[in-house]
Design an enzyme around this catalytic site. Structure first.
Site, PDB file in Angstrom:
ATOM      1  N   ASP A  60     -77.230 -80.850   4.065  1.00 49.10           N
ATOM      2  CA  ASP A  60     -78.473 -79.500   4.435  1.00 49.10           C
ATOM      3  C   ASP A  60     -79.521 -80.772   5.570  1.00 49.10           C
ATOM      4  OD1 ASP A  60     -79.718 -77.074   2.734  1.00 49.10           O
ATOM      5  OD2 ASP A  60     -80.448 -77.353   4.438  1.00 49.10           O
ATOM      6  N   ASN A  65     -71.458 -72.993   2.000  1.00 47.29           N
ATOM      7  CA  ASN A  65     -72.826 -72.304   1.426  1.00 47.29           C
ATOM      8  C   ASN A  65     -73.355 -72.025   2.748  1.00 47.29           C
ATOM      9  OD1 ASN A  65     -74.501 -70.631  -0.270  1.00 47.29           O
ATOM     10  ND2 ASN A  65     -75.586 -72.463   0.451  1.00 47.29           N
ATOM     11  N   TYR A 112     -74.860 -61.950  12.903  1.00 48.43           N
ATOM     12  CA  TYR A 112     -74.561 -61.966  11.388  1.00 48.43           C
ATOM     13  C   TYR A 112     -73.332 -61.620  10.425  1.00 48.43           C
ATOM     14  CZ  TYR A 112     -75.942 -63.175   6.534  1.00 48.43           C
ATOM     15  OH  TYR A 112     -76.039 -63.404   5.155  1.00 48.43           O
ATOM     16  N   LYS A 170     -69.952 -63.254   9.517  1.00 44.71           N
ATOM     17  CA  LYS A 170     -69.485 -63.142   7.695  1.00 44.71           C
ATOM     18  C   LYS A 170     -68.026 -62.722   7.110  1.00 44.71           C
ATOM     19  CE  LYS A 170     -72.966 -65.916   6.046  1.00 44.71           C
ATOM     20  NZ  LYS A 170     -72.618 -66.736   5.501  1.00 44.71           N
ATOM     21  N   THR A 172     -83.892 -65.176  -2.129  1.00 44.76           N
ATOM     22  CA  THR A 172     -84.174 -66.210  -1.941  1.00 44.76           C
ATOM     23  C   THR A 172     -84.667 -66.875   0.207  1.00 44.76           C
ATOM     24  OG1 THR A 172     -82.275 -66.648   0.220  1.00 44.76           O
ATOM     25  CG2 THR A 172     -81.363 -66.618  -2.043  1.00 44.76           C
TER      26      THR A 172
END
Ligand code: NAI
Length: 256
Positions: free
Chosen positions: A41, A89, A153, A157, A188
């Protein structure tokens, strides 16, 4: 939990592991017996707050950094370590219509969501043991349904979901399964990157702001990170041993 969703003795890589869906995957893999997790990360502080009951290697850096992946691959091959599983992810959100997008905004999103996913996936494929393994790529329903205003985005994806399917076709004979998951809304921290969401949170509170986003989801709610991790771990696990090249939509009916 069935035996075949057991990860005992396995080594898994998770990117974007400091928050949200990635963190929930790391927690769940550790709880289901994973021997070692390699967690990546950009958020060093977030990575260090994780408290996991297994061996953990924390790597601070961007998934879009070619040098990070070269170094990891060299380390794995020099120590003879392999990856049984990978969760591709890490990602960032972005809004904007195609006619208004700047090249800088386009590149910023593609850098992380597409280039970063490619580097993660290709390194993971090369680092799997001879007996095979499994990988899940985190896509999005915005890559399935053309939602206006999510600009690069949704495009990134759609691309990563297709990348997962190509990788599945290329690697099935090596017993490496590659699937994608397309979540709808998940509660989130990614939403804090949206100025409209931040404004609504400040005005009405975060729960109301999240609720306000669920109007086009028939179930009337966003998923939790833990729910999404359950779906990801299913695809990753031996319970899905005959499933490869699928894009599992997990969206409370958003795409219906
Ligand atoms: P989050 O913001 O809670 O977690 C994302 C993590 O990725 C953060 O820890 C962040 O520091 C890390 N990250 C960002 N850029 C990075 C980079 N260049 N290198 C390494 N790490 C980086 O968000 P969430 O929701 O858990 O997102 C995880 C994935 O799920 C993303 O790919 C996102 O696009 C996808 N997703 C999320 C949905 C949602 O509604 N939350 C819906 C559909 C897909």
């Amino acid at each position: 939990m069935t035996q075949i969703q057991d990860f005992a003795g396995r080594t898994a890589l998770v990117t974007g592991a400091a928050s949200g869906i990635g963190e929930a995957c790391a927690q769940s893999l550790a709880a289901r017996g994973a021997k070692k997790l390699i967690l990546i990360d950009v958020d060093e502080g977030g990575l260090h707050t994780l408290n996991l009951p297994c061996e953990v290697e924390l790597i601070t850096g961007s998934v879009a950094d070619v040098a990070l992946w070269s170094k990891l691959e060299d380390t794995l091959s020099s120590t003879g370590e392999t990856l049984d599983h990978a969760v591709v992810n890490a990602g960032i959100g972005a809004g904007g219509t195609i006619d208004q997008l700047s090249m800088a905004d386009w590149r910023r999103v593609m850098d992380v969501n597409l280039d970063g996913a490619f580097l993660t996936l290709s390194t993971s494929l090369r680092s799997m043991p001879k007996q095979g393994g499994s990988i899940v790529v985190v896509a999005s329903t915005t890559g399935v349904k053309p939602v206006p205003g999510v600009g690069p985005y949704g495009i990134s994806k759609a691309a990563v979901a297709h990348m997962a399917r190509i990788a599945a076709a290329e690697n099935a004979s090596k017993n490496i399964r590659v699937n994608a998951i397309a979540p709808g809304g998940v509660d989130t921290a990614i939403w804090e990157g949206s100025p409209e969401f931040v404004a609504a949170s400040e005005k009405y509170g975060r729960d109301t702001a999240i609720k306000g986003l669920t109007g086009s989801t028939p179930s009337g709610r966003f998923a939790s990170s833990a729910e999404m991790a359950d779906s990801i771990l299913y695809l990753l696990s031996d319970a899905a041993s005959n499933i490869t090249g699928t894009v599992l939509v997990s969206d409370g009916g958003f795409t219906l």
